[in-house]
Design a protein around this motif. Structure first.
Motif, PDB file in Angstrom:
ATOM      1  N   TRP A 105     -84.613 -73.485 -11.743  1.00 59.82           N
ATOM      2  CA  TRP A 105     -83.327 -74.096 -11.405  1.00 59.82           C
ATOM      3  C   TRP A 105     -82.537 -74.455 -12.656  1.00 59.82           C
ATOM      4  CZ3 TRP A 105     -82.924 -72.219  -7.103  1.00 59.82           C
ATOM      5  CH2 TRP A 105     -83.818 -72.382  -6.051  1.00 59.82           C
ATOM      6  N   ARG A 106     -83.230 -74.765 -13.759  1.00 61.26           N
ATOM      7  CA  ARG A 106     -82.521 -75.067 -15.005  1.00 61.26           C
ATOM      8  C   ARG A 106     -81.815 -73.830 -15.557  1.00 61.26           C
ATOM      9  NH1 ARG A 106     -84.593 -79.959 -17.304  1.00 61.26           N
ATOM     10  NH2 ARG A 106     -86.374 -80.747 -16.103  1.00 61.26           N
ATOM     11  N   LEU A 107     -82.516 -72.696 -15.528  1.00 63.51           N
ATOM     12  CA  LEU A 107     -81.885 -71.466 -16.003  1.00 63.51           C
ATOM     13  C   LEU A 107     -80.725 -71.055 -15.099  1.00 63.51           C
ATOM     14  CD1 LEU A 107     -85.027 -69.362 -17.001  1.00 63.51           C
ATOM     15  CD2 LEU A 107     -83.442 -70.563 -18.521  1.00 63.51           C
ATOM     16  N   LEU A 108     -80.907 -71.205 -13.799  1.00 63.44           N
ATOM     17  CA  LEU A 108     -79.816 -70.880 -12.883  1.00 63.44           C
ATOM     18  C   LEU A 108     -78.622 -71.798 -13.109  1.00 63.44           C
ATOM     19  CD1 LEU A 108     -78.730 -69.256 -10.489  1.00 63.44           C
ATOM     20  CD2 LEU A 108     -79.843 -70.906  -8.967  1.00 63.44           C
ATOM     21  N   ALA A 109     -78.875 -73.084 -13.354  1.00 64.82           N
ATOM     22  CA  ALA A 109     -77.779 -74.020 -13.611  1.00 64.82           C
ATOM     23  C   ALA A 109     -77.022 -73.640 -14.882  1.00 64.82           C
ATOM     24  CB  ALA A 109     -78.327 -75.440 -13.716  1.00 64.82           C
ATOM     25  N   TRP A 110     -77.753 -73.242 -15.927  1.00 62.91           N
ATOM     26  CA  TRP A 110     -77.082 -72.810 -17.164  1.00 62.91           C
ATOM     27  C   TRP A 110     -76.232 -71.568 -16.920  1.00 62.91           C
ATOM     28  CZ3 TRP A 110     -77.771 -68.195 -19.922  1.00 62.91           C
ATOM     29  CH2 TRP A 110     -77.100 -68.144 -21.134  1.00 62.91           C
ATOM     30  N   TRP A 111     -76.755 -70.613 -16.171  1.00 59.30           N
ATOM     31  CA  TRP A 111     -76.009 -69.391 -15.897  1.00 59.30           C
ATOM     32  C   TRP A 111     -74.762 -69.681 -15.059  1.00 59.30           C
ATOM     33  CZ3 TRP A 111     -75.102 -64.718 -17.423  1.00 59.30           C
ATOM     34  CH2 TRP A 111     -74.498 -63.803 -16.565  1.00 59.30           C
ATOM     35  N   ARG A 112     -74.899 -70.526 -14.039  1.00 63.02           N
ATOM     36  CA  ARG A 112     -73.756 -70.866 -13.199  1.00 63.02           C
ATOM     37  C   ARG A 112     -72.701 -71.648 -13.993  1.00 63.02           C
ATOM     38  NH1 ARG A 112     -72.878 -68.736  -8.313  1.00 63.02           N
ATOM     39  NH2 ARG A 112     -72.118 -70.718  -7.512  1.00 63.02           N
ATOM     40  N   LEU A 113     -73.133 -72.499 -14.906  1.00 63.79           N
ATOM     41  CA  LEU A 113     -72.191 -73.235 -15.738  1.00 63.79           C
ATOM     42  C   LEU A 113     -71.369 -72.297 -16.604  1.00 63.79           C
ATOM     43  CD1 LEU A 113     -71.078 -75.830 -17.078  1.00 63.79           C
ATOM     44  CD2 LEU A 113     -73.066 -75.757 -18.597  1.00 63.79           C
ATOM     45  N   VAL A 114     -72.037 -71.339 -17.242  1.00 70.67           N
ATOM     46  CA  VAL A 114     -71.342 -70.441 -18.172  1.00 70.67           C
ATOM     47  C   VAL A 114     -70.503 -69.413 -17.432  1.00 70.67           C
ATOM     48  CG1 VAL A 114     -71.678 -68.701 -19.965  1.00 70.67           C
ATOM     49  CG2 VAL A 114     -73.071 -70.777 -19.974  1.00 70.67           C
ATOM     50  N   TRP A 115     -71.075 -68.786 -16.408  1.00 67.44           N
ATOM     51  CA  TRP A 115     -70.438 -67.630 -15.782  1.00 67.44           C
ATOM     52  C   TRP A 115     -69.442 -68.012 -14.698  1.00 67.44           C
ATOM     53  CZ3 TRP A 115     -69.582 -62.956 -17.206  1.00 67.44           C
ATOM     54  CH2 TRP A 115     -69.204 -61.992 -16.265  1.00 67.44           C
ATOM     55  N   VAL A 116     -69.627 -69.152 -14.040  1.00 73.83           N
ATOM     56  CA  VAL A 116     -68.767 -69.520 -12.912  1.00 73.83           C
ATOM     57  C   VAL A 116     -67.822 -70.670 -13.281  1.00 73.83           C
ATOM     58  CG1 VAL A 116     -68.697 -70.333 -10.524  1.00 73.83           C
ATOM     59  CG2 VAL A 116     -70.455 -68.708 -11.239  1.00 73.83           C
ATOM     60  N   TYR A 117     -68.383 -71.815 -13.651  1.00 77.11           N
ATOM     61  CA  TYR A 117     -67.559 -73.012 -13.758  1.00 77.11           C
ATOM     62  C   TYR A 117     -66.775 -73.067 -15.065  1.00 77.11           C
ATOM     63  CZ  TYR A 117     -70.319 -74.180  -9.717  1.00 77.11           C
ATOM     64  OH  TYR A 117     -70.907 -74.136  -8.488  1.00 77.11           O
ATOM     65  N   ARG A 118     -67.405 -72.798 -16.188  1.00 78.15           N
ATOM     66  CA  ARG A 118     -66.654 -72.812 -17.446  1.00 78.15           C
ATOM     67  C   ARG A 118     -65.606 -71.699 -17.465  1.00 78.15           C
ATOM     68  NH1 ARG A 118     -69.878 -75.140 -21.640  1.00 78.15           N
ATOM     69  NH2 ARG A 118     -70.049 -77.340 -21.052  1.00 78.15           N
ATOM     70  N   ARG A 119     -65.958 -70.557 -16.927  1.00 80.13           N
ATOM     71  CA  ARG A 119     -65.051 -69.399 -16.999  1.00 80.13           C
ATOM     72  C   ARG A 119     -63.812 -69.590 -16.132  1.00 80.13           C
ATOM     73  NH1 ARG A 119     -65.168 -63.696 -15.054  1.00 80.13           N
ATOM     74  NH2 ARG A 119     -66.718 -64.328 -13.532  1.00 80.13           N
ATOM     75  N   HIS A 120     -63.954 -70.238 -14.972  1.00 76.23           N
ATOM     76  CA  HIS A 120     -62.835 -70.398 -14.046  1.00 76.23           C
ATOM     77  C   HIS A 120     -62.266 -71.812 -14.025  1.00 76.23           C
ATOM     78  CE1 HIS A 120     -63.613 -66.415 -12.412  1.00 76.23           C
ATOM     79  NE2 HIS A 120     -64.884 -66.740 -12.229  1.00 76.23           N
ATOM     80  N   TRP A 121     -62.782 -72.696 -14.863  1.00 79.56           N
ATOM     81  CA  TRP A 121     -62.401 -74.106 -14.753  1.00 79.56           C
ATOM     82  C   TRP A 121     -60.915 -74.337 -15.011  1.00 79.56           C
ATOM     83  CZ3 TRP A 121     -64.820 -77.887 -12.480  1.00 79.56           C
ATOM     84  CH2 TRP A 121     -64.436 -79.196 -12.713  1.00 79.56           C
TER      85      TRP A 121
END
Length: 294
Positions: A105-121
């Protein structure tokens, strides 16, 4: 007028007709190259330190093979790169719950942060009206942390000064569609911080079997089902009033009957009585033998 213009703008005026606007070249301040290099190096160093502080596990995964190869030789680095994925894969298949809890879940959270939330924020905040673009500068709420569970992403956000929770609650549809989720739920973490829950899947899409009748007689919280995170859904029936509402076919009857099943041991022991009122004779008529004259 010429005396008020800075630099050599007065020499570059272009005005051939009375209707032509005045065009002038503003003064340019030349920054020494060493200042630019120092600023760039400082920003690069600060970004690297911030990355290591926020994502220690992901950074260690990337940097460790390089450090091992530099200290012990490229063979050791190559062996580490080869053995680590094999070990993680074996761990995933043999002990999946512990793998997901400690690492997955930690790796998934890092990936979602970089690829989804930071990119579209930035575009999502500006278009939804939760951010502001003033005088060429963006004022945006800040993503503090992203954590992942088995069914959702939980994003901790620091609001802008002056924002209210209602501003975010009124834009849940904008947030859900902006980040590719079916829905968005807003709750308060503490003053100035919010929790945004973005479900990745619906763990309750498949109907669950009936909850087993408990062996011990109790009038405490009754288990009537499962929550989205897999924990038991406990319904308090003693000393309170419960209203179950929903559309046709939503499953209101299952909540009622699960509560009745959970109270059966207490009913047999004389600790509880179940009184049924069913004007339509549709929901509770199956349990006439249980209710007796009540």
């Amino acid at each position: 007028m010429f005396k008020k213009l800075p630099g050599d703008e007065a020499q570059n005026l272009v005005s051939t007709t009375p209707d032509t606007a005045v065009v002038f070249r503003p003064a340019v301040l030349r920054t020494p190259a060493i200042v630019t290099i120092v600023i760039f190096a400082w920003r690069l160093l600060a970004g690297a330190l911030r990355l290591l502080w926020r994502h220690p596990i992901a950074s260690a995964v990337v940097l460790t093979p390089g450090v091992v190869a530099y200290v012990c030789g490229w063979r050791w680095g190559l062996g580490l790169v080869t053995v680590t994925p094999l070990s993680l894969t074996t761990w995933f298949f043999l002990a999946r719950p512990s793998f997901l809890r400690l690492l997955g879940w930690r790796l998934l959270a890092w990936w979602r942060l970089v690829w989804v939330y930071r990119r579209h924020w930035q575009p999502v905040m500006i278009i939804s009206g939760l951010g502001r673009h003033l005088r060429g500068r963006d004022y945006l709420p800040r993503v503090v942390r992203v954590t992942c569970t088995s069914w959702a992403d939980v994003v901790t956000v620091r609001m802008l000064t002056g924002q209210a929770v209602k501003d975010w609650a009124d834009r849940t549809e904008h947030l859900a569609h902006g980040f590719g989720a079916r829905s968005c739920r807003v709750s308060i973490a503490r003053s100035g911080r919010l929790l945004l829950v973005f479900p990745r899947r619906d763990p309750l899409a498949t109907p669950l079997p009936a909850v087993p009748v408990p062996d011990e007689a109790s009038v405490g919280p009754v288990e009537v089902g499962k929550c989205e995170d897999g924990k038991p859904w406990l319904l308090k029936v003693h000393g309170t009033h419960v209203l179950v509402a929903g559309a046709t076919g939503a499953g209101k009857g299952s909540v009622i009957w699960s509560a009745i099943r959970g109270l059966l041991p207490a009913t047999r022991a004389g600790l509880a009585q179940v009184w049924a009122l069913d004007p339509k004779r549709m929901e509770l008529s199956y349990g006439r033998d249980l209710f007796g004259d009540r």
